[in-house]
Design a protein around this motif. Structure first.
Motif, PDB file in Angstrom:
ATOM      1  N   TYR A 420      -3.168   9.646  -3.371  1.00 48.96           N
ATOM      2  CA  TYR A 420      -2.534   8.557  -2.901  1.00 48.96           C
ATOM      3  C   TYR A 420      -2.451   9.119  -1.136  1.00 48.96           C
ATOM      4  O   TYR A 420      -2.802  10.073  -0.986  1.00 48.96           O
ATOM      5  CB  TYR A 420      -1.060   8.572  -3.249  1.00 48.96           C
ATOM      6  N   LYS A 421      -2.221   8.152  -0.397  1.00 49.15           N
ATOM      7  CA  LYS A 421      -1.912   8.375   1.073  1.00 49.15           C
ATOM      8  C   LYS A 421      -0.711   7.909   1.536  1.00 49.15           C
ATOM      9  O   LYS A 421      -0.277   7.056   1.083  1.00 49.15           O
ATOM     10  CB  LYS A 421      -3.264   7.352   1.660  1.00 49.15           C
ATOM     11  N   TYR A 422      -0.056   8.800   2.204  1.00 57.69           N
ATOM     12  CA  TYR A 422       1.466   8.655   2.438  1.00 57.69           C
ATOM     13  C   TYR A 422       1.350   7.407   3.694  1.00 57.69           C
ATOM     14  O   TYR A 422       0.565   7.249   4.486  1.00 57.69           O
ATOM     15  CB  TYR A 422       1.876   9.880   3.146  1.00 57.69           C
ATOM     16  N   CYS A 423       2.376   6.600   3.534  1.00 58.49           N
ATOM     17  CA  CYS A 423       2.741   5.523   4.399  1.00 58.49           C
ATOM     18  C   CYS A 423       3.949   5.325   4.650  1.00 58.49           C
ATOM     19  O   CYS A 423       4.918   5.408   3.665  1.00 58.49           O
ATOM     20  CB  CYS A 423       1.931   4.446   4.109  1.00 58.49           C
ATOM     21  N   GLN A 427       2.232  -1.815   3.763  1.00 59.25           N
ATOM     22  CA  GLN A 427       0.638  -2.449   4.012  1.00 59.25           C
ATOM     23  C   GLN A 427       0.786  -3.841   3.442  1.00 59.25           C
ATOM     24  O   GLN A 427       1.311  -3.991   2.230  1.00 59.25           O
ATOM     25  CB  GLN A 427      -0.206  -1.575   3.799  1.00 59.25           C
ATOM     26  N   SER A 602      -1.982   3.730  -4.548  1.00 61.98           N
ATOM     27  CA  SER A 602      -2.915   4.478  -3.516  1.00 61.98           C
ATOM     28  C   SER A 602      -2.317   4.793  -2.108  1.00 61.98           C
ATOM     29  O   SER A 602      -2.783   5.540  -1.538  1.00 61.98           O
ATOM     30  CB  SER A 602      -3.845   3.736  -3.534  1.00 61.98           C
ATOM     31  N   ASN A 603      -1.035   4.077  -2.028  1.00 58.36           N
ATOM     32  CA  ASN A 603      -0.526   4.222  -0.754  1.00 58.36           C
ATOM     33  C   ASN A 603       1.056   4.084  -1.068  1.00 58.36           C
ATOM     34  O   ASN A 603       1.541   3.217  -1.583  1.00 58.36           O
ATOM     35  CB  ASN A 603      -0.797   3.261   0.430  1.00 58.36           C
TER      36      ASN A 603
END
Length: 684
Positions: A420-423, A427, A602-603
């Motif tokens: 995953y990508k940290y946010c 979004q 994913s985020n």
């Protein structure tokens, strides 16, 4: 609200080989232990064709099931066993048969049994004693924050800005002739309110242990003990039964002590943990310097302790200690039952007669916890470098003000969370249109007057937060309207509390059966914002094509407000502005299922790692700030309780038992490993 689940149910540990792929445990035989997914998504994974799907939907409707299950749902019962329902109100008889007709022992086991009619002629067994304790303390905290808000208003009106006040006469007039200021004890006012509403959990004093309060339980004020009936006075050290209980306990000599608080207020106290010399009641000047100013006498609490010794009755012992987490500067920990083995009078340090009582701790109880500053949960690290099992120094990669380490003392070799990508913020998918910012309030600097603030009027003509501790939500609502980009107030406004990002130090850690989990290194007071659930904001109907996504969170604020599908309504005094349901809202379609969801596959941020619990310490709250479209509300997690450091953070995913129907028409079941005393044993 949550259509997801975490691996609190998981698979039992085995010797099979496994690898980590995309944040999931993938076993060599091909199966995975899911992290978080919705009941609807899990079903879609098993569907083979459109016909099977239609059959499933029909069966679900026929059985009262739902595609998505909500966090805000209200349950009739919590016990997921074969005795969950007994027709014709036979619940008590079933329990008695299981326990050998020893119904009274249920209290000793820490369970409170209630029969509640669910409207269909069924009796259900619900609520463990620990849950009843939690609910009572939550009610106390709600009253407390209401009175904190009241005091903040009165202090502002008097022009003292909440500063500490001295030299106040009993009639309210200040010695210097200036306007008096209100007192600062909303906790005591909360106790009065609870007594007026008959909300004290155990209003009658009792011997021995109290169901739901285990050794090591921490209270953050004396008032919390009063709310439970654990110790019934906010000031006196000795709690005792008076002569009025003679008829109920005809074989005893009264008064009889039931609990004492070791608070260090007497200069003659000696505390050696399991062997205590306790100074009796009276003669103290109560100025905080521990000085005796007169002789003690053998009456009231002192006589109660003597009678308890003579009759071999144990007392509950609570130790007070300094604590920055407590709003009174001291916390109190229950250390178990003690027997009084000896008493004697003697001349104290100041030359006055005091009574001494020697107490010894009863054997067979859990180990003492007070001397361990962080109690049984271990020591809080001072920095990331001190963390054992560190596999990632900061999962946010510097996006948060404080690093969020990840630790793994379970896997061999240890692996970090991946895939995953940290946010920090949501979004937005390309086909989702966010409404334009709503016209806000005209306040300047910070919002102070709820009568003139347009945002406050949306929340029921008052602010939903108090200033205390950087902002705390007084109580859960269907939706909270915060100030937004077009409001005249600044970032320090109390009505922007949830917009300030993470305020506590968090850690993601690996568990044996629940996958990844989250805990805080800091104390979190009830009502404090913990984090937002972030990811990709998208339409719910698009998620069907993402069968392997396990982090879906439905935004079901509208359904909660209407109390649909068993949800517990939270509307209260909220005023819903025109247009809040969005443009051209299809009423029937909107009621059937939430239109939008948050995909954290994913985020996402730290919220994607927070596990389910049947007795959680967090709750979900929808918040509107930039716009007023309820279907696109922000999803926030707030503290439901006062959460001590290193306690795992959890919230209820809200699945109803037997609510998930597979494509074959059979009820799907998933085991829950949350470990709560009132665990339903199954997630659904």
């Amino acid at each position: 609200m949550l259509s997801g689940l975490v691996n609190v149910m998981g698979n039992e540990e085995s010797n099979d080989s496994k690898v980590v792929k995309g944040g999931l445990e993938l076993w060599e035989d091909g199966h995975t232990t899911g992290r978080r997914t919705s009941a609807r998504i899990k079903i879609l994974k098993d569907e083979k064709d459109k016909k099977a799907k239609q059959d499933r939907v029909k069966r679900t409707e026929d059985n009262g099931g739902r595609k998505r299950i909500k966090v805000s749902q209200k349950r009739i019962g919590n016990a997921p066993s074969d005795i969950e329902m007994a027709t014709e109100h036979k619940g008590f008889e079933i329990v008695k048969k299981m326990l050998g007709d020893r119904g009274g022992e249920l209290m000793n086991l820490g369970f409170q049994v209630e029969t509640i009619d669910d409207g269909g002629g069924h009796a259900v067994i619900e609520k463990s004693a620990s849950l009843r304790v939690k609910e009572t303390l939550r009610l106390f905290n709600k009253y407390y924050l209401h009175f904190v808000q009241e005091e903040e208003k009165r202090c502002k009106k008097s022009g003292v800005g909440g500063k500490d006040t001295k030299h106040i006469k009993k009639n309210g007039a200040a010695k210097d002739g200036k306007e008096s200021v209100p007192h600062k004890r909303p906790d005591l006012k909360s106790i009065t309110k609870m007594r007026e509403n008959n909300a004290i959990l155990y209003p009658e004093k009792r011997f021995g242990s109290i169901p739901g309060v285990v050794v090591g339980h921490q209270f953050y004020s004396r008032a919390e003990m009063c709310a439970l009936g654990f110790h019934s006075h906010w000031l006196n050290g000795i709690d005792y039964m008076g002569q009025s209980r003679n008829k109920e306990y005809s074989g005893y000599t009264f008064p009889i002590a039931v609990a004492i608080v070791l608070s260090g207020q007497y200069e003659d106290d000696v505390d050696n943990s399991e062997d205590v010399v306790y100074t009796g009641q009276g003669g103290n000047n109560l100025l905080g310097d521990k000085r005796q100013v007169r002789d003690q006498v053998m009456q009231r609490g002192n006589l109660a302790l003597k009678n308890s010794m003579d009759q071999c009755l144990p007392v509950r012992v609570i130790r007070g200690h300094d604590s920055k987490s407590s709003y009174v500067g001291r916390a109190y920990t229950y250390d178990g039952l003690y027997k009084i083995v000896q008493y004697w009078p003697e001349k104290g340090v100041s030359g006055y007669t005091v009574y001494k009582f020697r107490l010894k701790r009863l054997e067979g109880q859990p180990e003492l916890t007070t001397n361990q500053v962080q109690f049984v949960r271990g020591r809080i690290p001072d920095s990331v470098s001190e963390v054992r099992g560190l596999v990632c120094a900061d999962i946010s990669d510097g996006l948060e003000d404080s690093p969020i380490p990840a630790t793994n003392l379970v896997d061999d070799p240890p692996v970090p969370p991946i895939g995953y990508k940290y946010c920090r913020a949501n979004q937005v998918a390309d086909n989702v249109k966010i409404p334009s910012p709503t016209f806000g309030c005209g306040c300047k600097g910070t919002c102070t007057d709820p009568k003139t603030c347009a945002c406050a009027r949306l929340n029921g003509s008052d602010f939903p937060y108090v200033h205390k501790d950087g902002g705390r939500l007084i109580e859960a609502k269907a939706v909270v309207f915060e100030c937004g980009p077009k409001c005249g107030c600044g970032p320090g406004c109390v009505n922007r509390t949830s917009q300030r990002g993470l305020r506590y130090r968090f850690e993601v850690f690996r568990t044996l059966k629940k996958g990844w989990a989250v805990r805080s290194w800091d104390f979190i007071p009830s009502g404090a914002p913990v984090c937002e659930y972030t990811g990709i904001l998208k339409r719910s109907d698009e998620v069907e094509s993402f069968a392997d996504n396990n982090y879906i969170f439905d935004i079901d604020c509208l359904q909660t407000m209407k109390g649909l599908d068993g949800r517990e309504r939270r509307l209260r005094d909220v005023s819903i502005p025109a247009g809040s349901l969005g443009d051209k809202c299809d009423e029937k379609a909107t009621e059937s299922a939430p239109e939008f969801c948050i995909d954290a596959g994913s985020n996402g941020n730290i919220a994607r790692f927070i596990n389910h619990s049947c007795e959680p310490n967090l709750f979900v709250q929808c918040v509107l700030s930039c716009h007023h479209d309820i279907k696109l509300a922000r999803v926030m997690l707030f503290a439901a309780d006062n959460i001590p450091p290193l306690q795992e953070l959890t919230y209820d995913y809200g699945y109803a038992l037997d609510s998930v129907i597979g494509p074959d028409g059979e009820t799907k079941k998933l085991i829950c490993y949350c470990g709560a005393s009132g665990c339903r044993k199954r997630l659904f």
